[in-house]
Design a protein around this motif. Structure first.
Motif, PDB file in Angstrom:
ATOM      1  N   PHE A  97      26.422 -16.195 -10.593  1.00 22.46           N
ATOM      2  CA  PHE A  97      25.417 -15.955 -11.794  1.00 22.46           C
ATOM      3  C   PHE A  97      25.710 -16.924 -12.806  1.00 22.46           C
ATOM      4  O   PHE A  97      24.584 -17.341 -13.556  1.00 22.46           O
ATOM      5  N   VAL A  98      26.829 -17.883 -12.774  1.00 21.18           N
ATOM      6  CA  VAL A  98      26.548 -18.947 -13.819  1.00 21.18           C
ATOM      7  C   VAL A  98      25.727 -20.185 -13.176  1.00 21.18           C
ATOM      8  O   VAL A  98      24.979 -20.725 -14.042  1.00 21.18           O
ATOM      9  N   TRP A  99      25.784 -20.233 -11.732  1.00 20.56           N
ATOM     10  CA  TRP A  99      24.840 -21.151 -11.324  1.00 20.56           C
ATOM     11  C   TRP A  99      23.392 -21.025 -11.530  1.00 20.56           C
ATOM     12  O   TRP A  99      22.577 -21.846 -11.676  1.00 20.56           O
ATOM     13  N   ILE A 100      23.002 -19.586 -11.856  1.00 19.64           N
ATOM     14  CA  ILE A 100      21.639 -19.084 -11.929  1.00 19.64           C
ATOM     15  C   ILE A 100      21.267 -19.463 -13.176  1.00 19.64           C
ATOM     16  O   ILE A 100      20.062 -20.102 -13.483  1.00 19.64           O
ATOM     17  N   VAL A 101      22.210 -19.331 -14.096  1.00 23.02           N
ATOM     18  CA  VAL A 101      21.714 -19.570 -15.544  1.00 23.02           C
ATOM     19  C   VAL A 101      21.704 -20.771 -15.924  1.00 23.02           C
ATOM     20  O   VAL A 101      20.989 -21.531 -16.578  1.00 23.02           O
ATOM     21  N   LEU A 102      22.825 -21.719 -15.261  1.00 22.31           N
ATOM     22  CA  LEU A 102      22.617 -23.319 -15.426  1.00 22.31           C
ATOM     23  C   LEU A 102      21.361 -23.696 -14.870  1.00 22.31           C
ATOM     24  O   LEU A 102      20.877 -24.843 -15.255  1.00 22.31           O
ATOM     25  N   THR A 103      21.029 -23.377 -13.525  1.00 28.59           N
ATOM     26  CA  THR A 103      19.601 -23.875 -12.982  1.00 28.59           C
ATOM     27  C   THR A 103      18.425 -23.499 -13.690  1.00 28.59           C
ATOM     28  O   THR A 103      17.695 -24.537 -13.973  1.00 28.59           O
ATOM     29  N   VAL A 104      18.488 -22.460 -14.219  1.00 27.59           N
ATOM     30  CA  VAL A 104      17.337 -21.940 -15.323  1.00 27.59           C
ATOM     31  C   VAL A 104      17.401 -23.214 -16.524  1.00 27.59           C
ATOM     32  O   VAL A 104      16.246 -23.718 -16.844  1.00 27.59           O
ATOM     33  N   THR A 105      18.442 -22.991 -16.990  1.00 27.12           N
ATOM     34  CA  THR A 105      18.550 -23.927 -18.315  1.00 27.12           C
ATOM     35  C   THR A 105      18.209 -25.535 -17.963  1.00 27.12           C
ATOM     36  O   THR A 105      17.474 -25.844 -18.879  1.00 27.12           O
ATOM     37  N   ALA A 106      18.590 -25.659 -17.089  1.00 28.07           N
ATOM     38  CA  ALA A 106      18.355 -27.234 -16.413  1.00 28.07           C
ATOM     39  C   ALA A 106      16.785 -27.465 -16.269  1.00 28.07           C
ATOM     40  O   ALA A 106      16.250 -28.343 -16.579  1.00 28.07           O
ATOM     41  N   GLY A 107      16.378 -26.477 -15.629  1.00 29.11           N
ATOM     42  CA  GLY A 107      15.064 -26.721 -15.082  1.00 29.11           C
ATOM     43  C   GLY A 107      14.134 -26.626 -16.420  1.00 29.11           C
ATOM     44  O   GLY A 107      13.129 -27.287 -16.459  1.00 29.11           O
ATOM     45  N   TYR A 108      14.054 -25.716 -17.116  1.00 30.27           N
ATOM     46  CA  TYR A 108      13.197 -25.656 -18.232  1.00 30.27           C
ATOM     47  C   TYR A 108      13.611 -26.811 -19.220  1.00 30.27           C
ATOM     48  O   TYR A 108      12.727 -27.136 -19.875  1.00 30.27           O
ATOM     49  N   ALA A 109      14.848 -27.418 -19.295  1.00 28.30           N
ATOM     50  CA  ALA A 109      15.016 -28.529 -20.139  1.00 28.30           C
ATOM     51  C   ALA A 109      14.211 -29.681 -19.614  1.00 28.30           C
ATOM     52  O   ALA A 109      13.705 -30.517 -20.318  1.00 28.30           O
ATOM     53  N   ALA A 110      14.177 -29.767 -18.229  1.00 32.72           N
ATOM     54  CA  ALA A 110      13.370 -30.627 -17.491  1.00 32.72           C
ATOM     55  C   ALA A 110      11.879 -30.727 -18.022  1.00 32.72           C
ATOM     56  O   ALA A 110      11.238 -31.796 -18.362  1.00 32.72           O
ATOM     57  N   ILE A 111      11.552 -29.538 -17.947  1.00 36.73           N
ATOM     58  CA  ILE A 111      10.017 -29.429 -18.103  1.00 36.73           C
ATOM     59  C   ILE A 111       9.914 -29.621 -19.520  1.00 36.73           C
ATOM     60  O   ILE A 111       8.801 -30.190 -20.249  1.00 36.73           O
ATOM     61  N   GLY A 112      10.550 -29.263 -20.581  1.00 37.29           N
ATOM     62  CA  GLY A 112      10.555 -29.545 -22.254  1.00 37.29           C
ATOM     63  C   GLY A 112      10.599 -30.960 -22.172  1.00 37.29           C
ATOM     64  O   GLY A 112       9.782 -31.551 -23.253  1.00 37.29           O
ATOM     65  N   PHE A 113      11.577 -31.680 -21.694  1.00 33.28           N
ATOM     66  CA  PHE A 113      11.892 -33.088 -21.900  1.00 33.28           C
ATOM     67  C   PHE A 113      10.347 -33.839 -21.400  1.00 33.28           C
ATOM     68  O   PHE A 113      10.187 -34.693 -22.160  1.00 33.28           O
ATOM     69  N   ALA A 114       9.843 -33.540 -20.078  1.00 29.67           N
ATOM     70  CA  ALA A 114       8.686 -34.080 -19.756  1.00 29.67           C
ATOM     71  C   ALA A 114       7.585 -33.864 -21.005  1.00 29.67           C
ATOM     72  O   ALA A 114       6.748 -34.562 -21.427  1.00 29.67           O
ATOM     73  N   ASP A 115       7.410 -32.721 -21.602  1.00 31.91           N
ATOM     74  CA  ASP A 115       6.342 -32.270 -22.580  1.00 31.91           C
ATOM     75  C   ASP A 115       6.738 -33.101 -23.991  1.00 31.91           C
ATOM     76  O   ASP A 115       6.059 -33.863 -24.432  1.00 31.91           O
ATOM     77  N   ASP A 116       8.048 -33.331 -24.207  1.00 26.94           N
ATOM     78  CA  ASP A 116       8.558 -34.092 -25.413  1.00 26.94           C
ATOM     79  C   ASP A 116       8.099 -35.287 -25.380  1.00 26.94           C
ATOM     80  O   ASP A 116       7.560 -36.226 -26.250  1.00 26.94           O
TER      81      ASP A 116
END
Length: 360
Positions: A97-116
């Protein structure tokens, strides 16, 4: 990672503390907080040098925002760096469960970083096309939802748990995946829409995360879940470590984001933190409670949806400007007044969400 030190314990010594989630959560909080204070200013200086003109400001936005031109964005990197370092240090890494939350966080961070990055490099407010962002977000949410469904105990797999009516379970079967996807994607974008004023998004995120952290710890313990009559989700208690690190990193960021902000969170932070809230709710089987705890984000998102649909239908606007915090700006409310009042609302909603643990 440091959990392994508990294996050195012979009972009653210092190493025995590492067995306890509460001890490691406290350590995660202070680790992330210290990280934010140590690396915050150097990161802001680096972002200021590399971005030069900072985040582009909308021409059609509130007039008071024009003075913020030149403020660097991508400050979410500070929160996320503190969050990941602290979580990886203090959480049990053998918990899916920790890895699920970390994966989602990292994935959306990457999307947001590309947008920024697109906004800063091109000096416009468009960024990555919305359809691309949505497609990537849905793909990530699909993986996380299926992963969570696989890890949930058999009696909860594909089930939608109801707050208050705690014995009630709605069997969604495979339809749980699209439902969970909606929760994760919706939370990510709702927090992203809320991030429009200095300090507005980060405090409600911390409040909502803290509430979900308490819920995660509760449903992760057999004794607590039995006493409160909530469904037990083995292993979910470790998410409290993630939440504590998020709050510590968030406070470190708020030190620099408090009005007048020295740095903006950007989509890098807002999408990632919103996705994290959604993932925690899915993992702990408290998706509906998230709508209560994160009610402020729901209202912000609904204000945009209502504004767009009503304008397309009638050519008129319901709000002076959406999201709704800009509506209050247009009505003459001060930025600090809006932010503090929205924080109060977020706290009230969090307390209501916690109350669902005891209500029958």
């Amino acid at each position: 990672m440091l959990y392994w030190l508990s294996s050195l314990s012979e009972g009653g010594d210092l190493f025995n503390l590492f067995r306890y989630i509460t001890f490691r959560a406290g350590a995660a909080f202070f680790t992330a907080l210290l990280f934010g204070f140590v690396f915050g200013r150097p990161l802001i200086n680096y972002l200021r040098r590399t971005q030069k003109k900072g985040q582009p400001i909308r021409d059609d936005g509130p007039e008071g925002h024009l003075v913020k031109a030149g403020t660097p964005t991508m400050g979410g990197i500070l929160i996320l760096s503190a969050l990941f370092v602290s979580t990886l240090l203090w959480a049990r890494l053998d918990t899916g469960f920790v890895w699920i939350v970390l994966t989602v966080t990292a994935g959306y961070a990457a999307i947001g970083f590309a947008d920024d990055y697109s906004k800063v490099s091109k000096q416009n407010t468009r960024g990555v096309p919305g359809r691309v962002r949505m497609a990537l977000g849905l793909a990530l949410a699909f993986i996380a939802s299926g992963w969570a469904m696989w890890l949930h105990p058999s009696d909860l797999t594909g089930q939608l748990a109801m707050p208050v009516f705690k014995d009630a379970l709605i069997n969604l079967g495979l339809f749980f995946i699209p439902f969970a996807m909606l929760v994760i994607v919706g939370a990510a974008n709702a927090v992203n829409l809320t991030d429009g004023l200095d300090g507005l998004a980060i405090m409600p995120v911390m409040i909502a995360a803290g509430t979900l952290g308490v819920i995660a710890y509760t449903v992760g313990r057999v004794d607590f879940s039995e006493y409160l009559g909530v469904h037990h989700v083995p292993g979910s208690g470790e998410i409290l470590i993630f939440v504590a690190a998020l709050i510590g990193g968030g406070l470190g960021f708020l030190w620099y984001n408090a009005p007048p902000a020295a740095v903006f969170m950007g989509d890098t932070g807002s999408l990632a933190l919103g996705g994290a809230l959604g993932a925690i709710a899915v993992v702990t089987k408290h998706e509906i409670v998230l709508a209560i705890v994160g009610g402020l984000f729901v209202v912000e998102a609904l204000s945009v949806i209502i504004q767009v649909l009503y304008f397309k239908r009638t050519g008129k606007r319901v709000f002076l400007m959406a999201p709704i915090h800009h509506h209050f700006e247009k009505k003459g409310w001060g930025e600090a007044q809006i932010v503090i009042r929205f924080w109060i609302i977020a706290l009230i909603l969090a307390l209501i969400g916690l109350a669902t643990l005891k209500l029958r």
